[in-house]
Design a protein around this motif. Structure first.
Motif, short mmCIF file in Angstrom:
data_model
loop_
_atom_site.label_atom_id
_atom_site.label_comp_id
_atom_site.label_asym_id
_atom_site.label_seq_id
_atom_site.Cartn_x
_atom_site.Cartn_y
_atom_site.Cartn_z
N ALA A 74 0.83 -1.21 0.00
CA ALA A 74 0.00 0.00 0.00
C ALA A 74 0.87 1.26 0.00
O ALA A 74 0.59 2.21 -0.74
N ALA A 75 1.92 1.27 0.82
CA ALA A 75 2.81 2.43 0.87
C ALA A 75 3.54 2.61 -0.46
O ALA A 75 3.71 3.73 -0.95
N MET A 76 3.96 1.50 -1.07
CA MET A 76 4.64 1.57 -2.35
C MET A 76 3.72 2.13 -3.42
O MET A 76 4.12 3.01 -4.21
N VAL A 77 2.48 1.68 -3.45
CA VAL A 77 1.51 2.18 -4.43
C VAL A 77 1.27 3.68 -4.21
O VAL A 77 1.19 4.45 -5.17
N ALA A 78 1.18 4.10 -2.95
CA ALA A 78 0.96 5.52 -2.65
C ALA A 78 2.14 6.37 -3.12
O ALA A 78 1.94 7.44 -3.72
N VAL A 79 3.36 5.91 -2.88
CA VAL A 79 4.55 6.66 -3.31
C VAL A 79 4.61 6.73 -4.83
O VAL A 79 4.87 7.80 -5.41
N ILE A 80 4.36 5.62 -5.50
CA ILE A 80 4.39 5.60 -6.96
C ILE A 80 3.29 6.50 -7.53
O ILE A 80 3.52 7.26 -8.48
N ALA A 81 2.10 6.45 -6.93
CA ALA A 81 0.99 7.28 -7.42
C ALA A 81 1.31 8.76 -7.27
O ALA A 81 1.08 9.55 -8.20
N TYR A 82 1.85 9.15 -6.12
CA TYR A 82 2.16 10.56 -5.90
C TYR A 82 3.29 11.03 -6.81
O TYR A 82 3.23 12.12 -7.39
N GLY A 83 4.33 10.22 -6.94
CA GLY A 83 5.44 10.58 -7.83
C GLY A 83 5.01 10.62 -9.28
O GLY A 83 5.41 11.50 -10.04
N SER A 84 4.17 9.67 -9.68
CA SER A 84 3.67 9.65 -11.06
C SER A 84 2.80 10.86 -11.33
O SER A 84 2.84 11.43 -12.43
N ARG A 85 2.01 11.26 -10.35
CA ARG A 85 1.17 12.45 -10.48
C ARG A 85 2.03 13.66 -10.82
O ARG A 85 1.71 14.43 -11.72
N THR A 86 3.13 13.82 -10.12
CA THR A 86 4.03 14.93 -10.36
C THR A 86 4.61 14.87 -11.77
O THR A 86 4.64 15.87 -12.49
N ILE A 87 5.07 13.69 -12.17
CA ILE A 87 5.66 13.53 -13.49
C ILE A 87 4.63 13.79 -14.58
O ILE A 87 4.88 14.52 -15.54
N PHE A 88 3.43 13.21 -14.45
CA PHE A 88 2.40 13.38 -15.47
C PHE A 88 1.91 14.82 -15.56
O PHE A 88 1.73 15.36 -16.65
N MET A 89 1.67 15.45 -14.41
CA MET A 89 1.19 16.83 -14.43
C MET A 89 2.19 17.76 -15.10
O MET A 89 1.83 18.63 -15.88
N THR A 90 3.46 17.57 -14.78
CA THR A 90 4.49 18.44 -15.34
C THR A 90 4.69 18.16 -16.82
O THR A 90 4.83 19.09 -17.62
N SER A 91 4.69 16.90 -17.21
CA SER A 91 4.92 16.58 -18.62
C SER A 91 3.75 16.99 -19.50
O SER A 91 3.92 17.26 -20.68
N MET A 92 2.55 17.11 -18.93
CA MET A 92 1.38 17.56 -19.70
C MET A 92 1.18 19.07 -19.62
O MET A 92 0.20 19.60 -20.14
N GLY A 93 2.09 19.78 -18.94
CA GLY A 93 2.01 21.22 -18.89
C GLY A 93 0.99 21.76 -17.91
O GLY A 93 0.53 22.88 -18.06
N MET A 94 0.63 21.00 -16.91
CA MET A 94 -0.37 21.44 -15.93
C MET A 94 0.24 22.27 -14.81
O MET A 94 -0.47 22.72 -13.93
N VAL A 95 1.54 22.46 -14.85
CA VAL A 95 2.22 23.23 -13.81
C VAL A 95 2.57 24.59 -14.35
O VAL A 95 2.95 24.79 -15.44
#
Length: 108
Positions: A87-108
């Motif tokens: 569960a902790a691993m999934v949470a870390v991956i989800a939060y890190g992926s959120r950052t990567i996806f948001m930035t790569s799609m120009g949402m920042v």
């Protein structure tokens, strides 16, 4: 144990590539906001960061799970530790992926 060794070797390779790519420019310049955003928007590099995130999360939480199981044994405890680490691993991956996806799609 094969997962632990495999993720370690793969992480070493990808982190080495990451470091080599960072060495192509001046360190101070590579930390400027525009350069960081440009790195995330370059999809092959963002993909590599995602792979590093997943590999290190799997490796780290599998190691933590192993340490915690060595401290105490018992079927219920081992299940709780295993599910907690996943569960902790999934949470870390989800939060890190959120950052990567948001930035790569120009949402920042």
């Amino acid at each position: 144990m094969k997962i632990h060794y495999g993720t370690a070797l793969a992480a070493i390779a990808f982190v080495a590539i990451h470091i080599l790519m960072r060495m192509t420019s001046n360190f101070a310049e590579s930390l400027e906001y525009e350069n960081v955003i440009a790195n995330y928007q370059y999809l092959p590099y963002a993909g590599m960061l995602e792979v590093i995130l997943v590999l290190l999360s799997i490796h780290g939480f599998n190691g933590l799970r192993t340490i915690l199981i060595e401290l105490k044994q018992g079927r219920t405890y081992e299940k709780a530790v295993s599910y907690g680490c996943v569960a902790a691993m999934v949470a870390v991956i989800a939060y890190g992926s959120r950052t990567i996806f948001m930035t790569s799609m120009g949402m920042v």
